[in-house]
Write an enzyme that holds these catalytic residues in place. Structure first.
Site, short mmCIF file in Angstrom:
data_model
loop_
_atom_site.label_atom_id
_atom_site.label_comp_id
_atom_site.label_asym_id
_atom_site.label_seq_id
_atom_site.Cartn_x
_atom_site.Cartn_y
_atom_site.Cartn_z
N LYS A 169 0.78 -1.25 0.00
CA LYS A 169 0.00 0.00 0.00
C LYS A 169 0.81 1.30 0.00
O LYS A 169 0.46 2.24 0.71
CB LYS A 169 -0.91 0.05 1.24
CG LYS A 169 -1.91 -1.03 1.35
CD LYS A 169 -2.73 -0.92 2.62
CE LYS A 169 -1.95 -1.34 3.85
NZ LYS A 169 -2.79 -1.68 4.99
N ASP A 205 -5.18 -5.27 11.01
CA ASP A 205 -6.47 -4.54 11.09
C ASP A 205 -7.68 -5.47 10.89
O ASP A 205 -8.74 -5.26 11.48
CB ASP A 205 -6.53 -3.36 10.10
CG ASP A 205 -6.13 -3.72 8.68
OD1 ASP A 205 -5.70 -4.86 8.44
OD2 ASP A 205 -6.23 -2.85 7.79
#
Ligand code: BGC
Length: 465
Positions: A169, A205
């Protein structure tokens, strides 16, 4: 698949249809994607095939039997997108015995050069954010237990110990890959000398989201993130987790399915736009599944498709503005505006005008169709992933029917107007034996990390007391 086309959208011709056709995935293709994903998941779970699996199926050391936790204040830290979030979470029980959480939150945006500089810079910045937060809330003198949500692929050796396998990312800080992330954070905090932290847990997450939703709905055994990145975790039977000793109970597995396709299993699906996005990314050849779904790349896919239409003289009279030719100019926010537009396509027209174009009605319609094609494909691929995971859980448990909840978070899931509905419908079609409920999480990343830390503290106390 549901067609959310605002009334009256008709623009198209043979050439347009041919371009959009590439994004269409019918049921048999999606079922095939499910099978291929299942194959990679199995490879990832087995010791002898884990090395060659694209989907790494990482054990998280979060187990199925949290029987009580510490009550008190926890600090939660969330690093994984473009922001760092720091929060205090209060855990406790109410009269029916469930957990209550109250939070103070502060969001810090990470400078781009910090994301791609050195690990020392990045973790130094993280420590600075924590210190700033504690200062603001008059808590600098307290040594709070810290739960750290770190949303990257980590090979855990324990709940509070794990090696970063690779950045994803848009992160690229040197000196972090191959190292224990908790250690890097501890060192950065120690170096400052003005704060003290007791880091008790590091979680992905997806895991934090699942755990935070679990306290609301005990059927929640899957965590899904569709934001800047895309990934899922779920509760796997310990007997299938060969990478960790023991056969009893369940452990949460961080699938890291974003890397599905990295060993060539999805080559036939990728279009020229996917290949271009991959080539131009910071991690070419990596996270191929994620690049076809998540928010970091979706705008680029649409922009490249629009440029192709321009080249073929189908859009904007064959002329692209500077903005349209600018890398990463177009993003998920634009897609959201366009996909939520009414029949007049006024928002679409506005977006295009702001990009320096003078769109005709047909241009707006085609732009809408380009967004729709890319975002629909993303939701269907994600649905194939979820369907594969729920089917695996159902088979693990030898059930004919499985009722299960998926805790979900992520900007793309929350912001794209039709994503949720398409995902839900497609999952119910691809896994008809499973009744899947999607539960949207709020601040799940932080709360989940704090809740896991609270359990970890209790366990630590049990073994040392
Ligand atoms: C990371 C995952 C994370 C996901 C969602 C991916 O790029 O590899 O660990 O869960 O993004 O944030």
């Amino acid at each position: 698949v549901i067609d959310q086309r605002p009334e009256g959208i008709t623009a198209g011709c043979m050439q347009v249809e041919a371009l959009l056709e590439g994004f269409a995935l019918d049921r048999s293709v999606l079922e095939d994607v499910m099978l291929r994903l299942r194959r990679e998941m199995e490879k990832g779970l087995h010791v002898h095939t884990n090395m060659e699996a694209s989907v790494k199926m990482l054990p998280t050391y979060v187990r199925s039997t949290p029987d009580g936790s510490e009550v008190g204040d926890f600090l939660a830290l969330d690093l994984g997108g473009t922001n760092i979030r720091v929060m205090v979470v209060k855990t406790g029980t109410d009269e029916v015995g469930t957990w209550k959480v109250e939070t103070k939150v502060q969001v810090y945006s990470i400078p781009k050069d910090t994301m791609t500089g050195t690990a020392e810079m990045l973790f130094g910045f993280v420590a600075e954010c924590i210190a700033n937060f504690l200062e603001k809330h008059n808590m600098k003198e307290r040594k709070l237990p810290l739960g750290f949500t770190f949303s990257f692929p980590v090979k855990h050796q324990d709940l509070d110990k794990g090696i970063l396998m690779k950045w994803t990312k848009g992160f690229k800080a040197s000196g972090a890959e191959g190292n224990d992330i908790v250690n890097l954070l501890r060192e950065a905090i120690k170096k400052r000398r003005d704060i003290e932290m007791d880091i008790v847990a590091m979680v992905n997450d997806t895991v934090a989201t699942m755990v935070s939703c679990y306290y609301e709905d005990h059927n929640c055994e899957i965590g899904l993130i569709v934001g800047t990145g895309c990934n899922t975790c779920y509760m796997e039977e310990m007997r299938n987790v060969e990478m960790v000793e023991g056969d009893e109970g369940r452990m949460c597995i961080n699938t890291e399915w974003g890397a599905f396709g990295d060993t060539g299993e999805l080559e036939d699906l990728w279009l020229e736009y996917d290949r271009r996005v991959d080539e131009m990314s910071l991690n070419p050849g990596k996270q191929k599944f994620e690049k076809s779904i998540s928010g970091k790349y979706m705008g680029e896919l649409v922009r490249l498709l629009m440029l192709k239409m321009v080249k073929q003289g189908l859009l904007f009279w064959g002329k692209a503005s500077d903005a349209l030719t600018t890398w990463e100019y177009f993003d998920t926010r634009h897609i959201s505006l366009i996909e939520s537009d009414g029949p007049e396509l006024q928002q679409t027209s506005m977006v295009l005008k702001n990009m320096g174009m003078e769109p005709t009605e047909a241009d707006c319609e085609l732009t809408w169709r380009a967004c729709n094609a890319v975002s629909t494909r993303a939701s269907l691929l994600c649905a194939a992933g979820v369907a594969a995971v729920v089917t695996k859980i159902r088979e693990n448990r030898g059930l004919e029917c499985l009722s299960i909840t998926v805790g979900v978070d992520g900007s793309l899931y929350k912001q794209l107007p039709h994503f949720k509905q398409r995902l839900r419908v497609a999952v119910s079609e691809l896994a008809p034996e499973c009744k899947v409920t999607f539960l949207q999480s709020e601040e799940g990343s932080g709360r989940g990390a704090a809740l896991i830390s609270a359990v970890a503290c209790k366990m630590a106390c049990r073994t040392t007391c």
